[in-house]
Motif scaffolding. Structure first.
Motif, PDB file in Angstrom:
ATOM      1  N   VAL A  16       0.874  -1.169   0.000  1.00  0.00           N
ATOM      2  CA  VAL A  16       0.000   0.000   0.000  1.00  0.00           C
ATOM      3  C   VAL A  16       0.915   1.223   0.000  1.00  0.00           C
ATOM      4  N   PHE A  17       0.703   2.098  -0.976  1.00  0.00           N
ATOM      5  CA  PHE A  17       1.559   3.280  -1.070  1.00  0.00           C
ATOM      6  C   PHE A  17       0.785   4.441  -1.674  1.00  0.00           C
ATOM      7  N   TYR A  26       4.937   1.636  -7.802  1.00  0.00           N
ATOM      8  CA  TYR A  26       5.685   2.106  -6.639  1.00  0.00           C
ATOM      9  C   TYR A  26       7.106   2.442  -7.068  1.00  0.00           C
ATOM     10  N   ASP A  27       7.542   3.649  -6.763  1.00  0.00           N
ATOM     11  CA  ASP A  27       8.897   4.095  -7.053  1.00  0.00           C
ATOM     12  C   ASP A  27       9.591   4.450  -5.746  1.00  0.00           C
ATOM     13  N   GLY A  29      11.883   5.950  -3.053  1.00  0.00           N
ATOM     14  CA  GLY A  29      12.457   7.287  -2.961  1.00  0.00           C
ATOM     15  C   GLY A  29      11.533   8.381  -3.463  1.00  0.00           C
ATOM     16  N   VAL A  30      10.442   7.987  -4.129  1.00  0.00           N
ATOM     17  CA  VAL A  30       9.481   8.962  -4.640  1.00  0.00           C
ATOM     18  C   VAL A  30       8.146   8.802  -3.927  1.00  0.00           C
ATOM     19  N   ASP A  31       7.603   7.586  -3.965  1.00  0.00           N
ATOM     20  CA  ASP A  31       6.294   7.310  -3.382  1.00  0.00           C
ATOM     21  C   ASP A  31       6.408   6.975  -1.897  1.00  0.00           C
ATOM     22  N   GLN A  32       5.328   7.157  -1.177  1.00  0.00           N
ATOM     23  CA  GLN A  32       5.310   6.948   0.271  1.00  0.00           C
ATOM     24  C   GLN A  32       4.595   5.634   0.606  1.00  0.00           C
ATOM     25  N   LEU A  33       5.308   4.733   1.311  1.00  0.00           N
ATOM     26  CA  LEU A  33       4.708   3.489   1.795  1.00  0.00           C
ATOM     27  C   LEU A  33       3.736   3.819   2.914  1.00  0.00           C
ATOM     28  N   ILE A  34       2.630   3.078   2.999  1.00  0.00           N
ATOM     29  CA  ILE A  34       1.629   3.359   4.013  1.00  0.00           C
ATOM     30  C   ILE A  34       1.520   2.197   4.988  1.00  0.00           C
ATOM     31  N   GLU A  35       1.854   2.489   6.230  1.00  0.00           N
ATOM     32  CA  GLU A  35       1.776   1.516   7.322  1.00  0.00           C
ATOM     33  C   GLU A  35       0.391   1.582   7.965  1.00  0.00           C
ATOM     34  N   ASN A  36      -0.083   0.458   8.455  1.00  0.00           N
ATOM     35  CA  ASN A  36      -1.356   0.352   9.187  1.00  0.00           C
ATOM     36  C   ASN A  36      -2.587   0.673   8.361  1.00  0.00           C
ATOM     37  N   ALA A  37      -2.517   0.493   7.047  1.00  0.00           N
ATOM     38  CA  ALA A  37      -3.729   0.592   6.235  1.00  0.00           C
ATOM     39  C   ALA A  37      -4.504  -0.705   6.443  1.00  0.00           C
ATOM     40  N   GLN A  38      -5.794  -0.618   6.632  1.00  0.00           N
ATOM     41  CA  GLN A  38      -6.594  -1.825   6.807  1.00  0.00           C
ATOM     42  C   GLN A  38      -6.836  -2.449   5.439  1.00  0.00           C
ATOM     43  N   VAL A  39      -6.475  -3.717   5.315  1.00  0.00           N
ATOM     44  CA  VAL A  39      -6.644  -4.449   4.068  1.00  0.00           C
ATOM     45  C   VAL A  39      -7.609  -5.593   4.359  1.00  0.00           C
ATOM     46  N   GLU A  40      -8.715  -5.649   3.622  1.00  0.00           N
ATOM     47  CA  GLU A  40      -9.755  -6.649   3.875  1.00  0.00           C
ATOM     48  C   GLU A  40      -9.964  -7.495   2.637  1.00  0.00           C
TER      49      GLU A  40
END
Length: 86
Positions: A16-17, A26-27, A29-40
């Motif tokens: 998830v980014f 996803y690149d 150094g450019v895109d932001q990784l997202i921690e704690n996103a709920q994935v169902e």
């Protein structure tokens, strides 16, 4: 002779980014990784598995059926209150 088969399914994994350069990939150094996103994970409209993305944005579901739908929602960060379905 009778044979019994068990469908083991397959796995779904990803990250998830926030796609800051809007190229759909996803690149680092450019895109932001997202921690704690709920994935169902849903099967025929019924929630069957749920988890939160790890610090590197990753998630993994195993033993997934063939009629599955994946939903990702976030409650904080650049994608706050976004829900994506595929």
């Amino acid at each position: 002779t009778d044979y019994n088969f068990v469908f083991a399914g397959f796995s779904i994994s990803g990250i998830v980014f926030s796609d800051l350069n809007s190229n759909g990939n996803y690149d680092s150094g450019v895109d932001q990784l997202i921690e704690n996103a709920q994935v169902e994970l849903y099967n025929n409209g019924v929630l069957v598995q749920s988890q939160f993305s790890l610090s590197d944005g990753s998630y993994l579901f195993t033993c997934v059926g063939t009629s599955s739908e994946l939903r990702i929602s976030t409650t904080s960060g650049p994608l706050a209150n976004l829900t994506a379905t595929s």
